[in-house]
Design a protein around this motif. Sequence first.
Motif, short mmCIF file in Angstrom:
data_model
loop_
_atom_site.label_atom_id
_atom_site.label_comp_id
_atom_site.label_asym_id
_atom_site.label_seq_id
_atom_site.Cartn_x
_atom_site.Cartn_y
_atom_site.Cartn_z
N LYS A 4 0.83 -1.24 0.00
CA LYS A 4 0.00 0.00 0.00
C LYS A 4 0.85 1.28 0.00
CE LYS A 4 -0.91 0.18 5.05
NZ LYS A 4 0.39 0.82 5.34
N ASP A 5 2.07 1.20 0.55
CA ASP A 5 2.94 2.38 0.55
C ASP A 5 3.71 2.54 -0.76
OD1 ASP A 5 2.20 3.20 3.07
OD2 ASP A 5 3.71 1.92 4.04
N ALA A 6 3.58 1.53 -1.67
CA ALA A 6 4.19 1.68 -2.99
C ALA A 6 3.06 1.96 -3.99
CB ALA A 6 4.99 0.43 -3.36
N PHE A 7 2.74 0.98 -4.85
CA PHE A 7 1.72 1.26 -5.87
C PHE A 7 0.35 0.69 -5.51
CE2 PHE A 7 5.84 1.70 -7.84
CZ PHE A 7 5.72 2.91 -8.50
N GLY A 8 0.27 0.04 -4.36
CA GLY A 8 -1.02 -0.44 -3.88
C GLY A 8 -1.56 -1.62 -4.67
N PRO A 9 -2.82 -2.01 -4.42
CA PRO A 9 -3.39 -3.19 -5.06
C PRO A 9 -3.40 -3.05 -6.59
CG PRO A 9 -4.89 -2.25 -3.42
CD PRO A 9 -3.77 -1.30 -3.55
N PRO A 10 -2.97 -4.07 -7.33
CA PRO A 10 -2.89 -4.02 -8.80
C PRO A 10 -4.24 -3.72 -9.46
CG PRO A 10 -1.69 -5.90 -7.96
CD PRO A 10 -2.40 -5.32 -6.79
N GLU A 11 -5.33 -3.97 -8.73
CA GLU A 11 -6.65 -3.66 -9.29
C GLU A 11 -6.76 -2.19 -9.68
OE1 GLU A 11 -6.13 -5.41 -6.61
OE2 GLU A 11 -7.10 -7.35 -6.99
N ASN A 12 -6.01 -1.33 -8.95
CA ASN A 12 -6.13 0.11 -9.20
C ASN A 12 -5.06 0.66 -10.14
OD1 ASN A 12 -8.13 -0.08 -7.28
ND2 ASN A 12 -6.80 0.58 -5.59
N TRP A 13 -4.19 -0.24 -10.67
CA TRP A 13 -3.10 0.27 -11.50
C TRP A 13 -3.60 0.75 -12.86
CZ3 TRP A 13 1.54 -3.65 -10.83
CH2 TRP A 13 1.92 -3.65 -9.47
N LYS A 14 -2.82 1.67 -13.43
CA LYS A 14 -3.09 2.13 -14.79
C LYS A 14 -1.94 1.67 -15.68
CE LYS A 14 -5.31 6.44 -13.24
NZ LYS A 14 -4.78 6.54 -11.86
N ARG A 15 -2.08 1.89 -16.97
CA ARG A 15 -0.97 1.55 -17.88
C ARG A 15 0.30 2.30 -17.48
NH1 ARG A 15 -2.85 -1.29 -22.68
NH2 ARG A 15 -0.79 -1.10 -23.59
N GLU A 16 0.11 3.52 -16.99
CA GLU A 16 1.23 4.34 -16.53
C GLU A 16 2.01 3.62 -15.43
OE1 GLU A 16 -0.18 8.23 -15.27
OE2 GLU A 16 1.25 8.13 -13.62
N THR A 17 1.28 2.94 -14.52
CA THR A 17 1.95 2.20 -13.44
C THR A 17 2.84 1.10 -14.03
OG1 THR A 17 -0.17 2.48 -12.32
CG2 THR A 17 1.51 1.19 -11.17
N ILE A 18 2.32 0.42 -15.04
CA ILE A 18 3.09 -0.65 -15.70
C ILE A 18 4.37 -0.08 -16.30
CG2 ILE A 18 3.04 -2.43 -17.52
CD1 ILE A 18 0.93 -2.87 -15.37
N CYS A 19 4.23 1.09 -16.90
CA CYS A 19 5.38 1.74 -17.51
C CYS A 19 6.45 2.08 -16.46
CB CYS A 19 4.90 2.99 -18.25
SG CYS A 19 6.21 3.96 -18.98
N ILE A 20 6.00 2.61 -15.33
CA ILE A 20 6.95 2.99 -14.27
C ILE A 20 7.66 1.75 -13.72
CG2 ILE A 20 7.14 3.94 -11.92
CD1 ILE A 20 4.77 5.80 -12.66
#
Length: 253
Positions: free
Chosen positions: A198-214
């Motif tokens: 939760k202190d990083a990118f949190g649950p993958p359910e809420n990720w965006k394509r941008e998160t994948i890129c990062i």
Amino acid sequence: MLILFVTLIIIQNACSLTCKDILDMPKNSKIKLYELETLQPKEIVDCISHLGRIKLNISEAEFIWNSIIKFYNEIPLIPDEILSCLHWVTIAIKPEEYQNLTLSNIDIITNFGLDYDLSNDQLVAIADRVREDFGAKQPEDYTVYDLTALRQILCAFQGSEIKRIHPKSYKEAALLVRKLKNCSDDVMEGFASLATHKDAFGPPENWKRETICILGGVVQYLSENVMSKLKKNLGNDILEEIDKDRTLEEECN
Ligand SMILES: *[C@@H]1O[C@H](CO)[C@@H](O)[C@H](O)[C@H]1NC(C)=O
Ligand SMILES: *[C@@H]1O[C@H](CO)[C@@H](O)[C@H](O)[C@H]1NC(C)=O
Ligand SMILES: *[C@@H]1O[C@H](CO)[C@@H](O)[C@H](O)[C@H]1NC(C)=O
């Protein structure tokens, strides 16, 4: 006899370079091994920040490293200022020589963390030194600045040490982590386990394509279950996204 002696001195001066000659060379022109070999150890030491800047091959790097050792008599006496700016000379340092080096300050660690395509044995020796010399700082204490300095050294850590890094520090350093080269699966799995915290990118359910890129290559170390959820939410082509954007980090945001 005297004339011969004078002539020899003149010839020697004409052929031997000084640090100043090197600084006067056109920008980005690369010094050749035979030119380096005319430099006295003192000139090499004076010019070290300049000499290490452009990629060296192993013979050039070894010549410079041996000149530095000669100048200071022994490895433990080489000052921190020199160790912090070795750059490409770093490839000449043998794993066993790290026993005689102290990697206790962030400037020195920054030098050793850059990507020189060091061998695994060299990186492991560096990581051992960091554990010992930087020991007041444990993985739990690493800030984004520490991670930025450590870079490639992180790849020689154990996955269990990576998992101890604070997820928030990992998040702040994620764009840098995605650029690390040749990290072991163990280390990449460590980063992947931090990513969903939760202190990083949190649950993958809420990720965006941008998160994948990062996250870059770290994504490939997420569990299959998480991966299939991500594909469902963001599209089957997200893995292509990772490779495509690898060199264009500014496009993540
Ligand atoms: C390194 O480069 C020098 C030229 O500066 C060359 O003479 C030498 O053969 C090269 N050594 C290796 C190991 O590639
Ligand atoms: C480490 O330093 C000691 C003392 O200068 C020296 O005897 C030894 O050979 C060095 N070890 C390496 C691997 O350079
Ligand atoms: C790192 O990986 C590259 C290719 O991805 C390879 O050419 C290189 O030899 C590797 N370096 C080490 C130290 O394993």
